[in-house]
Design an enzyme around this catalytic site. Structure first.
Site, PDB file in Angstrom:
ATOM      1  N   ASP A  66       0.822  -1.212   0.000  1.00 23.58           N
ATOM      2  CA  ASP A  66       0.000   0.000   0.000  1.00 23.58           C
ATOM      3  C   ASP A  66       0.855   1.259   0.000  1.00 23.58           C
ATOM      4  O   ASP A  66       2.061   1.215   0.204  1.00 23.58           O
ATOM      5  CB  ASP A  66      -0.975  -0.005   1.190  1.00 23.58           C
ATOM      6  CG  ASP A  66      -0.311  -0.486   2.486  1.00 23.58           C
ATOM      7  OD1 ASP A  66       0.923  -0.454   2.565  1.00 23.58           O
ATOM      8  OD2 ASP A  66      -1.034  -0.894   3.397  1.00 23.58           O
ATOM      9  N   HIS A 136      -7.461  -4.403  10.127  1.00 23.54           N
ATOM     10  CA  HIS A 136      -7.146  -4.251   8.703  1.00 23.54           C
ATOM     11  C   HIS A 136      -5.863  -5.006   8.351  1.00 23.54           C
ATOM     12  O   HIS A 136      -4.978  -5.197   9.184  1.00 23.54           O
ATOM     13  CB  HIS A 136      -7.087  -2.777   8.277  1.00 23.54           C
ATOM     14  CG  HIS A 136      -5.916  -1.976   8.758  1.00 23.54           C
ATOM     15  ND1 HIS A 136      -5.997  -0.632   9.031  1.00 23.54           N
ATOM     16  CD2 HIS A 136      -4.622  -2.302   8.998  1.00 23.54           C
ATOM     17  CE1 HIS A 136      -4.815  -0.178   9.398  1.00 23.54           C
ATOM     18  NE2 HIS A 136      -3.964  -1.175   9.398  1.00 23.54           N
TER      19      HIS A 136
HETATM   20  C1  F6R Z   1       1.214  -1.037   6.145  1.00 26.51           C
HETATM   21  C2  F6R Z   1       0.131  -1.997   6.365  1.00 26.51           C
HETATM   22  C3  F6R Z   1      -0.695  -1.925   7.593  1.00 26.51           C
HETATM   23  C4  F6R Z   1       0.133  -2.116   8.865  1.00 26.51           C
HETATM   24  C5  F6R Z   1      -0.763  -2.061  10.094  1.00 26.51           C
HETATM   25  C6  F6R Z   1       0.042  -2.212  11.372  1.00 26.51           C
HETATM   26  O1  F6R Z   1       1.906  -1.330   4.922  1.00 26.51           O
HETATM   27  O2  F6R Z   1      -0.077  -2.818   5.528  1.00 26.51           O
HETATM   28  O3  F6R Z   1      -1.688  -2.924   7.524  1.00 26.51           O
HETATM   29  O4  F6R Z   1       0.776  -3.369   8.806  1.00 26.51           O
HETATM   30  O5  F6R Z   1      -1.427  -0.840  10.110  1.00 26.51           O
HETATM   31  O6  F6R Z   1       0.848  -1.075  11.548  1.00 26.51           O
HETATM   32  P1  F6R Z   1       1.895  -1.036  12.736  1.00 26.51           P
HETATM   33  O7  F6R Z   1       2.878  -2.102  12.485  1.00 26.51           O
HETATM   34  O8  F6R Z   1       2.551   0.342  12.615  1.00 26.51           O
HETATM   35  O9  F6R Z   1       1.135  -1.242  14.004  1.00 26.51           O
END
Ligand code: F6R
Length: 266
Positions: A66, A136
């Site tokens: 993304d 998500h």
């Molecule tokens: C980003 C993505 C998101 C993150 C998720 C967790 O490329 O795909 O799904 O993996 O928002 O974010 P963190 O690791 O910052 O808690």
């Protein structure tokens, strides 16, 4: 679904990096699907160590999940910038191609179609994921329906609030993003989801054991035949112990600043 629980994010990152290494060593033309965010940083740090130790990336293609709409590659909060600075910068070997959706594209629909075509031509061997506190994956936000292919998404207030920690002000967080769709994620041969910390415990438990539902997109992973959840003790704390399959908490058993040997490669 496999669950691996580690005593620290560093040990978990080493394990995830070793799984990526195994794919690169096994495949002629490996394709890694990659994520951004705080959770994957220990994996990327360990992976950089493997590349410095001689792992050759020159046959590898990477495809990111993304990108924010409106941030160019030089913007410090763009995922282009994240990948360059946290994974690729200064490495002795670079992937032969690095793909990230272009959030500055004039025609976003066309950019989505271009990305889907790219994924179609480069089937993903290994997909790395984090998980939002709202469930998500990529930026596939909870909804009454999920889109299968790359699309424009409006980020939820929860995601905007959560990602505000990377920006100066919450108003600076882009409201929209491009994301790979759920079907593209599920078409990867192998999927690894990483999650750390107590704030992720409930959503991890629901993703592993809850009903499969579009308002918790990570539950879709239950439909895939090769998924591994790589957790720390806190993010695993809402899962009944028997769900771990009787595994002990894994550790690299090293207190020093350098990564210790990996415990397990199975
Ligand atoms: C980003 C993505 C998101 C993150 C998720 C967790 O490329 O795909 O799904 O993996 O928002 O974010 P963190 O690791 O910052 O808690």
């Amino acid at each position: 679904m496999k669950i691996r629980v580690f005593d620290s994010a560093r040990s978990a990152g080493l394990y995830a990096a070793s799984l990526m290494e195994a794919v690169i060593l096994r495949e002629d033309n490996p394709v890694l699907g990659l994520a951004t965010g705080g959770t994957v940083l220990p994996c990327y740090q360990a992976f950089r160590g493997l590349v410095w130790c001689g792992l050759d990336l020159s046959r590898t293609t990477t495809i990111n999940l993304d990108e924010y709409i409106g941030l160019d590659a030089q913007h410090p909060q763009s995922y282009h910038y994240f990948m360059e600075h946290n994974l690729f910068a200064g490495l002795p070997s670079r992937p032969r191609a690095v793909h990230i959706p272009d959030g500055t594209a004039g025609d976003l629909e066309r950019e989505c179609a271009r990305y889907d075509d790219l994924i179609h031509r480069n089937p993903i061997d290994f997909q790395l994921l984090g998980i939002g506190t709202n469930g998500h994956i990529g930026f596939n936000e909870p909804s009454h329906s999920l889109l299968s292919r790359t699309h424009v998404v409006s980020l939820t207030e929860e995601t905007i609030a959560s990602n505000a920690r990377f920006f100066e002000r919450v108003e600076d967080v882009p409201r929209r993003a491009l994301t790979m769709g759920v079907q593209s994620i599920l078409q990867a041969r192998q999927i690894v989801l990483m999650a750390f910390g107590r704030a992720k415990a409930d959503v991890v438990a629901r993703a592993v054991q809850g009903e499969v539902r579009t308002d918790l997109p990570a539950t879709m992973l239950q439909l895939h035949r090769d998924v591994t959840f790589i957790l720390d003790v806190d993010s695993a704390s809402a899962l009944p112990r028997e769900v771990w399959g009787g595994h002990a908490v894994l550790s690299d058993a090293s207190d020093g600043p350098e990564p210790g040997p990996l415990l397990s490669r199975s």
